[in-house]
Design a protein around this motif. Structure first.
Motif, PDB file in Angstrom:
ATOM      1  N   CYS A 156      42.209  -6.434  49.458  1.00  0.00           N
ATOM      2  CA  CYS A 156      43.105  -5.256  48.880  1.00  0.00           C
ATOM      3  C   CYS A 156      42.192  -4.042  48.626  1.00  0.00           C
ATOM      4  O   CYS A 156      40.984  -4.258  47.959  1.00  0.00           O
ATOM      5  CB  CYS A 156      43.696  -5.530  47.763  1.00  0.00           C
ATOM      6  SG  CYS A 156      44.732  -4.251  46.965  1.00  0.00           S
ATOM      7  N   ASN A 157      42.408  -2.774  49.265  1.00  0.00           N
ATOM      8  CA  ASN A 157      41.467  -1.756  48.820  1.00  0.00           C
ATOM      9  C   ASN A 157      41.857  -1.034  47.632  1.00  0.00           C
ATOM     10  O   ASN A 157      41.034  -0.046  47.285  1.00  0.00           O
ATOM     11  CB  ASN A 157      41.803  -0.586  49.887  1.00  0.00           C
ATOM     12  CG  ASN A 157      41.164  -1.264  51.340  1.00  0.00           C
ATOM     13  OD1 ASN A 157      40.156  -1.718  51.198  1.00  0.00           O
ATOM     14  ND2 ASN A 157      41.655  -0.754  52.352  1.00  0.00           N
ATOM     15  N   ARG A 158      43.021  -1.476  46.886  1.00  0.00           N
ATOM     16  CA  ARG A 158      43.075  -0.723  45.495  1.00  0.00           C
ATOM     17  C   ARG A 158      42.631  -1.706  44.532  1.00  0.00           C
ATOM     18  O   ARG A 158      41.908  -1.132  43.451  1.00  0.00           O
ATOM     19  CB  ARG A 158      44.744  -0.799  45.253  1.00  0.00           C
ATOM     20  CG  ARG A 158      45.491   0.068  46.373  1.00  0.00           C
ATOM     21  CD  ARG A 158      46.619   0.334  45.994  1.00  0.00           C
ATOM     22  NE  ARG A 158      47.233   1.145  46.945  1.00  0.00           N
ATOM     23  CZ  ARG A 158      48.759   1.489  47.007  1.00  0.00           C
ATOM     24  NH1 ARG A 158      49.855   0.738  46.319  1.00  0.00           N
ATOM     25  NH2 ARG A 158      49.165   2.128  48.103  1.00  0.00           N
ATOM     26  N   CYS A 159      42.812  -2.956  44.376  1.00  0.00           N
ATOM     27  CA  CYS A 159      42.225  -3.692  43.391  1.00  0.00           C
ATOM     28  C   CYS A 159      41.198  -4.911  43.841  1.00  0.00           C
ATOM     29  O   CYS A 159      40.360  -5.363  42.804  1.00  0.00           O
ATOM     30  CB  CYS A 159      43.302  -4.696  42.810  1.00  0.00           C
ATOM     31  SG  CYS A 159      43.828  -6.004  43.743  1.00  0.00           S
ATOM     32  N   ASN A 160      40.562  -4.806  44.962  1.00  0.00           N
ATOM     33  CA  ASN A 160      39.432  -5.569  45.282  1.00  0.00           C
ATOM     34  C   ASN A 160      39.958  -7.020  45.546  1.00  0.00           C
ATOM     35  O   ASN A 160      38.857  -8.087  45.404  1.00  0.00           O
ATOM     36  CB  ASN A 160      38.143  -5.310  44.711  1.00  0.00           C
ATOM     37  CG  ASN A 160      37.651  -4.149  45.400  1.00  0.00           C
ATOM     38  OD1 ASN A 160      37.925  -3.712  46.552  1.00  0.00           O
ATOM     39  ND2 ASN A 160      36.751  -3.453  44.697  1.00  0.00           N
ATOM     40  N   GLU A 161      41.159  -7.507  45.254  1.00  0.00           N
ATOM     41  CA  GLU A 161      41.318  -8.956  45.350  1.00  0.00           C
ATOM     42  C   GLU A 161      41.215  -9.564  46.908  1.00  0.00           C
ATOM     43  O   GLU A 161      41.510  -8.630  47.744  1.00  0.00           O
ATOM     44  CB  GLU A 161      42.800  -9.196  44.924  1.00  0.00           C
ATOM     45  CG  GLU A 161      43.257 -10.685  45.015  1.00  0.00           C
ATOM     46  CD  GLU A 161      42.597 -11.230  43.771  1.00  0.00           C
ATOM     47  OE1 GLU A 161      42.364 -12.355  43.663  1.00  0.00           O
ATOM     48  OE2 GLU A 161      42.339 -10.544  42.687  1.00  0.00           O
ATOM     49  N   CYS A 200      48.662  -6.780  42.891  1.00  0.00           N
ATOM     50  CA  CYS A 200      48.833  -5.255  42.233  1.00  0.00           C
ATOM     51  C   CYS A 200      50.062  -4.682  42.772  1.00  0.00           C
ATOM     52  O   CYS A 200      50.002  -3.306  42.772  1.00  0.00           O
ATOM     53  CB  CYS A 200      47.527  -4.687  42.288  1.00  0.00           C
ATOM     54  SG  CYS A 200      47.081  -3.959  43.963  1.00  0.00           S
ATOM     55  N   ASN A 201      50.782  -4.960  43.548  1.00  0.00           N
ATOM     56  CA  ASN A 201      52.093  -4.854  44.274  1.00  0.00           C
ATOM     57  C   ASN A 201      51.771  -3.798  45.342  1.00  0.00           C
ATOM     58  O   ASN A 201      52.726  -2.932  45.896  1.00  0.00           O
ATOM     59  CB  ASN A 201      53.116  -3.800  43.254  1.00  0.00           C
ATOM     60  CG  ASN A 201      53.606  -4.911  42.383  1.00  0.00           C
ATOM     61  OD1 ASN A 201      54.100  -5.913  42.565  1.00  0.00           O
ATOM     62  ND2 ASN A 201      53.838  -4.452  40.998  1.00  0.00           N
ATOM     63  N   ASN A 202      50.624  -3.926  45.906  1.00  0.00           N
ATOM     64  CA  ASN A 202      50.092  -3.055  46.942  1.00  0.00           C
ATOM     65  C   ASN A 202      50.672  -3.814  48.299  1.00  0.00           C
ATOM     66  O   ASN A 202      50.440  -5.011  48.564  1.00  0.00           O
ATOM     67  CB  ASN A 202      48.646  -2.920  47.330  1.00  0.00           C
ATOM     68  CG  ASN A 202      47.972  -2.431  48.417  1.00  0.00           C
ATOM     69  OD1 ASN A 202      48.762  -1.675  49.180  1.00  0.00           O
ATOM     70  ND2 ASN A 202      46.736  -2.490  48.633  1.00  0.00           N
ATOM     71  N   ALA A 203      51.320  -3.074  49.156  1.00  0.00           N
ATOM     72  CA  ALA A 203      51.704  -3.734  50.542  1.00  0.00           C
ATOM     73  C   ALA A 203      51.239  -2.966  51.739  1.00  0.00           C
ATOM     74  O   ALA A 203      51.946  -3.345  52.842  1.00  0.00           O
ATOM     75  CB  ALA A 203      53.320  -3.794  50.342  1.00  0.00           C
ATOM     76  N   GLU A 204      50.487  -2.100  51.573  1.00  0.00           N
ATOM     77  CA  GLU A 204      50.079  -1.594  52.728  1.00  0.00           C
ATOM     78  C   GLU A 204      48.575  -1.140  53.060  1.00  0.00           C
ATOM     79  O   GLU A 204      48.145  -0.805  54.114  1.00  0.00           O
ATOM     80  CB  GLU A 204      50.724  -0.029  52.688  1.00  0.00           C
ATOM     81  CG  GLU A 204      52.165   0.120  52.497  1.00  0.00           C
ATOM     82  CD  GLU A 204      52.759   1.233  52.368  1.00  0.00           C
ATOM     83  OE1 GLU A 204      52.057   2.284  52.242  1.00  0.00           O
ATOM     84  OE2 GLU A 204      54.064   1.462  52.465  1.00  0.00           O
TER      85      GLU A 204
END
Length: 53
Positions: free
Chosen positions: A12-17, A39-43
């Motif tokens: 994930c580019n938002r939270c690095n998971e 983190c609810n990122n889907a894109e």
């Protein structure tokens, strides 16, 4: 024809998971069942594919 088995690493580019999944490539598309990050990122993801033998 059988579909190709893959090891798929999704970051994930938002939270690095980081998620490491098995998937199948069929007709140029990879199916892992992954829908959304914690983190609810889907894109916004970096996706790496590695063939399994």
């Amino acid at each position: 024809m059988l579909s190709q088995r893959l090891k798929v690493t999704i970051r994930c580019n938002r939270c690095n998971e980081k998620f490491i999944l098995r998937g199948r490539k069929d007709r140029g598309r990879v199916d892992t069942g992954f829908k959304m990050c914690l983190c609810n990122n889907a894109e916004d993801f970096d996706i790496e594919e590695e063939a399994l033998i």
